[in-house]
Design a protein around this motif. Structure first.
Motif, PDB file in Angstrom:
ATOM      1  N   GLU A 105       0.832  -1.210   0.000  1.00  0.00           N
ATOM      2  CA  GLU A 105       0.000   0.000   0.000  1.00  0.00           C
ATOM      3  C   GLU A 105       0.864   1.256   0.000  1.00  0.00           C
ATOM      4  O   GLU A 105       0.594   2.222  -0.697  1.00  0.00           O
ATOM      5  N   THR A 106       1.925   1.227   0.825  1.00  0.00           N
ATOM      6  CA  THR A 106       2.845   2.358   0.887  1.00  0.00           C
ATOM      7  C   THR A 106       4.267   1.823   0.915  1.00  0.00           C
ATOM      8  O   THR A 106       4.584   0.963   1.734  1.00  0.00           O
TER       9      THR A 106
ATOM     10  N   ALA B 104      13.156  -9.793   4.419  1.00  0.00           N
ATOM     11  CA  ALA B 104      12.816 -11.208   4.574  1.00  0.00           C
ATOM     12  C   ALA B 104      12.489 -11.527   6.031  1.00  0.00           C
ATOM     13  O   ALA B 104      11.536 -12.263   6.321  1.00  0.00           O
ATOM     14  N   LYS B 105      13.268 -10.956   6.963  1.00  0.00           N
ATOM     15  CA  LYS B 105      12.984 -11.170   8.387  1.00  0.00           C
ATOM     16  C   LYS B 105      11.634 -10.559   8.772  1.00  0.00           C
ATOM     17  O   LYS B 105      10.860 -11.152   9.525  1.00  0.00           O
ATOM     18  N   TRP B 106      11.341  -9.376   8.226  1.00  0.00           N
ATOM     19  CA  TRP B 106      10.048  -8.726   8.506  1.00  0.00           C
ATOM     20  C   TRP B 106       8.894  -9.544   7.946  1.00  0.00           C
ATOM     21  O   TRP B 106       7.877  -9.736   8.601  1.00  0.00           O
ATOM     22  N   ARG B 107       9.086 -10.067   6.730  1.00  0.00           N
ATOM     23  CA  ARG B 107       8.021 -10.865   6.099  1.00  0.00           C
ATOM     24  C   ARG B 107       7.739 -12.144   6.888  1.00  0.00           C
ATOM     25  O   ARG B 107       6.593 -12.553   7.046  1.00  0.00           O
TER      26      ARG B 107
ATOM     27  N   HIS C   1       1.597  -2.342   4.845  1.00  0.00           N
ATOM     28  CA  HIS C   1       0.704  -3.287   4.173  1.00  0.00           C
ATOM     29  C   HIS C   1      -0.371  -3.689   5.167  1.00  0.00           C
ATOM     30  O   HIS C   1      -0.062  -4.021   6.324  1.00  0.00           O
ATOM     31  N   PRO C   2      -1.649  -3.668   4.760  1.00  0.00           N
ATOM     32  CA  PRO C   2      -2.729  -4.009   5.696  1.00  0.00           C
ATOM     33  C   PRO C   2      -2.534  -5.392   6.309  1.00  0.00           C
ATOM     34  O   PRO C   2      -2.238  -6.356   5.619  1.00  0.00           O
ATOM     35  N   GLY C   3      -2.675  -5.468   7.601  1.00  0.00           N
ATOM     36  CA  GLY C   3      -2.554  -6.743   8.296  1.00  0.00           C
ATOM     37  C   GLY C   3      -1.152  -7.059   8.776  1.00  0.00           C
ATOM     38  O   GLY C   3      -0.959  -8.029   9.515  1.00  0.00           O
ATOM     39  N   TRP C   4      -0.169  -6.274   8.356  1.00  0.00           N
ATOM     40  CA  TRP C   4       1.201  -6.506   8.779  1.00  0.00           C
ATOM     41  C   TRP C   4       1.686  -5.291   9.576  1.00  0.00           C
ATOM     42  O   TRP C   4       1.194  -4.170   9.403  1.00  0.00           O
TER      43      TRP C   4
END
Length: 629
Positions: A542-543, A624-627, A559-562
């Motif tokens: 989203e941003t 990758a760690k954030w995801r 990102h929505p939900g994260w």
């Protein structure tokens, strides 16, 4: 593509091929003298390295690291076991098995290094030497590279390139000049190793067609055959790994098994079964002696022509076969990988060499009355077809042999093109078609020009010389693999972000100034962050935007939900370290400036001096760690 690797490797290969084309005599002379120098100076290094690779693979498979999986812990293998083994076999040995199955045992029988030529002792020694050359030593070389690539790509999420195996030693610095040099060496070694195999294959195809149709046998005919078969390889390489390469590999294995069973049944079956068991026993009995034997006390040229050439050939082929094995081995444990790669192809190879080699020696001692030995000494490529003359259905078996060599030729060329393209593109799986065609053409061109420059001798010399720098790289890959696997098995993290000693000394003696850090942010940091933001936006975030700060820049992702992701590059200062107790207090000392990177909630990383590619790698790692979290 990775332009530095793609064009750097192309330039080196092009220069060598241009020299071979412009001055073939001088090129042949130079390759020959380079080979002599390498053997005289580094023969011991090849032997010690190959022995070390074998011991290290066994140690990783047997120990606690053997339970680690090449991929996430819950992943399943990508290919069925039989398809996996078929592709291993076709890529790893292929043309060589057809070329040397009769020629090598007979040649050792006729001119052994120790036994009396033409005796039963020479026959036994010839088979043991053949087993040593084509046994677990060769597959251990492949396994080191394949295991390193598979582990770091499938389990650690790094690109499928050789440089990834150095990550435990160099950290993000693998994305700089050192990593580029490793990949360039890998491409050059792979291409010349494949060119050698293609030269062997096309010589044997030419001999088979001469036998069947009367086609002339010379270098220009072989160049034409290279062009024809490479055209088929291009069609295969464009269809990809799962269709073209896999189906051709399975066809290869089917024809090879059928031909071997025919020779086993038509030949002295009982003798061959007994010989297989005895050959294996002799192999085990002499394993350690042959592994470390260099004939140091009684030097002989035999070592350079055979064992050292083979070890160099396997090392030169290892980037190609190793990466190919890595691509098809996702989902298997380290122990399964080692057992499959070391034992299964080796067992089949031993049976193959026994069936063809012992049958050829038995025929030569009997009805052939030395004719097979004479054919081998005249031209190795004709040995297989001379051998078939003493078995039923000569025309059929010779035709099948030509077809099998041609299909092996295609599988080696298309697999090699996919592998080189992967290295040159930074690990990408889906690359433009023109790049695959480019590398396929380069392989054929290298084989053709080196054949014209000096025949198979020039090809062998080029392979042996090209393998030397890559043997050093393989030792570093082994060290990185052991370090990372041992840490993972023990549940530890590896800190690879400490700058090298030379860089730390440089900072101490000539510390960075604020304007140096600002320049690095402008030239490397901001472009890397903007590229990451654009890629994230294209993936539907989203941003994803970059903002400049007073002391650096920040990348923000929503990102929505994260949870939001924030990644900052900031200039930080600290007083220079005191070199003696008499220096000024800390608040009155000069300061040094550093560029630091920090993801939200993470620790600061010193990225002073990092290039754009290295900063992009830092961002990707933290993303990758954030995801995952």
């Amino acid at each position: 593509m990775n332009p530095r690797v793609f064009w750097g490797a192309s330039l080196i290969i092009g220069a060598l091929l241009a020299a071979a084309l412009i001055a073939p005599g001088a090129s042949d002379y130079a390759f020959g003298h380079a080979q002599d120098w390498v053997i005289a100076t580094f023969g011991w290094f090849y032997v010690a390295s190959v022995a070390g690779f074998l011991l290290m693979v066994l140690w990783l498979a047997i120990g606690p690291t053997g339970k680690l999986k090449l991929g996430p812990d819950d992943c399943e293998p990508d290919f069925p076991y039989l398809s996996w083994l078929a592709m291993l076999f076709a890529a790893g040995m292929g043309i060589g098995l057809m070329y040397f199955a009769v020629a090598e045992p007979v040649q050792h029988y006729a001119a052994p290094p120790e036994a009396e030529p033409g005796t039963f002792a020479a026959a036994r020694e010839g088979m043991v030497i053949t087993f040593i050359h084509w046994g677990v030593h060769a597959w251990a070389v492949y396994a080191v590279v394949g295991l390193s690539l598979a582990y770091f790509a499938h389990r650690k999420g790094l690109p499928l390139t050789l440089r990834s195996g150095l990550h435990p030693l160099l950290g993000r610095r693998i994305n700089g000049p050192i990593g580029d040099a490793v990949d360039i060496f890998a491409i050059c070694g792979t291409l010349f190793g494949i060119a050698t195999s293609l030269g062997l294959g096309v010589a044997q195809i030419n001999s088979g067609l001469t036998y069947l149709t009367g086609l002339p046998s010379n270098a220009w005919v072989q160049v034409g055959l290279i062009a024809v078969v490479m055209g088929a390889a291009m069609v295969s390489v464009l269809t990809g790994l799962d269709r073209g390469v896999r189906r051709l590999s399975e066809l290869n294995l089917t024809i090879a098994v059928g031909l071997m069973l025919f020779v086993l049944i038509a030949g002295p079956t009982g003798f061959l079964l007994k010989a297989f068991v005895q050959n294996f026993g002799l192999y085990l009995d002499q394993f350690f002696q042959r592994t470390f034997n260099l004939y140091a006390y009684e030097p002989r040229g035999w070592m350079a022509d055979w064992t050292l050439f083979y070890w160099a050939w396997w090392i030169a082929w290892s980037p190609f076969v190793g990466m190919f094995i890595a691509r098809i081995s996702r989902g298997r444990t380290v122990r399964q990988f080692a057992a499959g790669v070391l034992l299964v192809p080796t067992g089949f190879t031993f049976l193959w060499m026994t069936v063809f080699g012992n049958t050829a020696i038995a025929l030569d001692m009997g009805v052939a009355a030395g004719a097979i030995t004479q054919a081998v000494q005249t031209d190795l490529s004709t040995a297989l077809f001379q051998f078939f003359e003493y078995l039923p259905g000569t025309a059929i078996t010779s035709t099948l042999a030509v077809i099998l060599v041609a299909v092996f030729f295609v599988t080696s060329a298309d697999s090699g093109s996919l592998v080189i393209d992967t290295i040159a593109s930074g690990g990408a799986d889906d690359t433009p078609r023109w790049q695959r065609i480019y590398w396929c053409s380069m392989e054929g061109l290298a084989a053709a020009l080196l054949l014209l420059a000096g025949g198979l001798g020039a090809l062998q010399a080029a392979t042996l010389v090209a393998a030397l720098p890559f043997a050093v790289i393989m030792i570093l890959l082994t060290a990185g693999l052991v370090r990372q696997m041992s840490a993972d098995a023990a549940g530890r993290e590896i800190d690879t972000e400490q700058p090298p000693l030379a860089e730390r000394v440089k900072r101490m003696m000539a510390p960075a100034r604020r304007r140096d850090i600002d320049r690095q942010i402008e030239r490397h940091g901001l472009p890397a962050m903007q590229a990451a933001a654009a890629a994230l936006t294209a993936e539907g975030m989203e941003t994803a935007e970059v903002t400049t700060l007073e002391d650096g820049a920040a990348l923000t992702v929503h990102h929505p939900g994260w949870a939001d992701f924030t990644w900052r590059l900031t200039a930080a200062s600290r007083p220079l370290p005191a070199l003696s107790p008499l220096e000024a207090p800390e608040d009155r000392r000069s300061v040094e400036w550093r560029l630091t990177a920090q993801a939200q909630g993470g620790r600061r990383q010193d990225v002073t001096g990092f290039t754009r590619a290295q900063i992009e790698a830092e961002i990707l790692d933290d993303l990758a760690k954030w995801r995952r979290g």
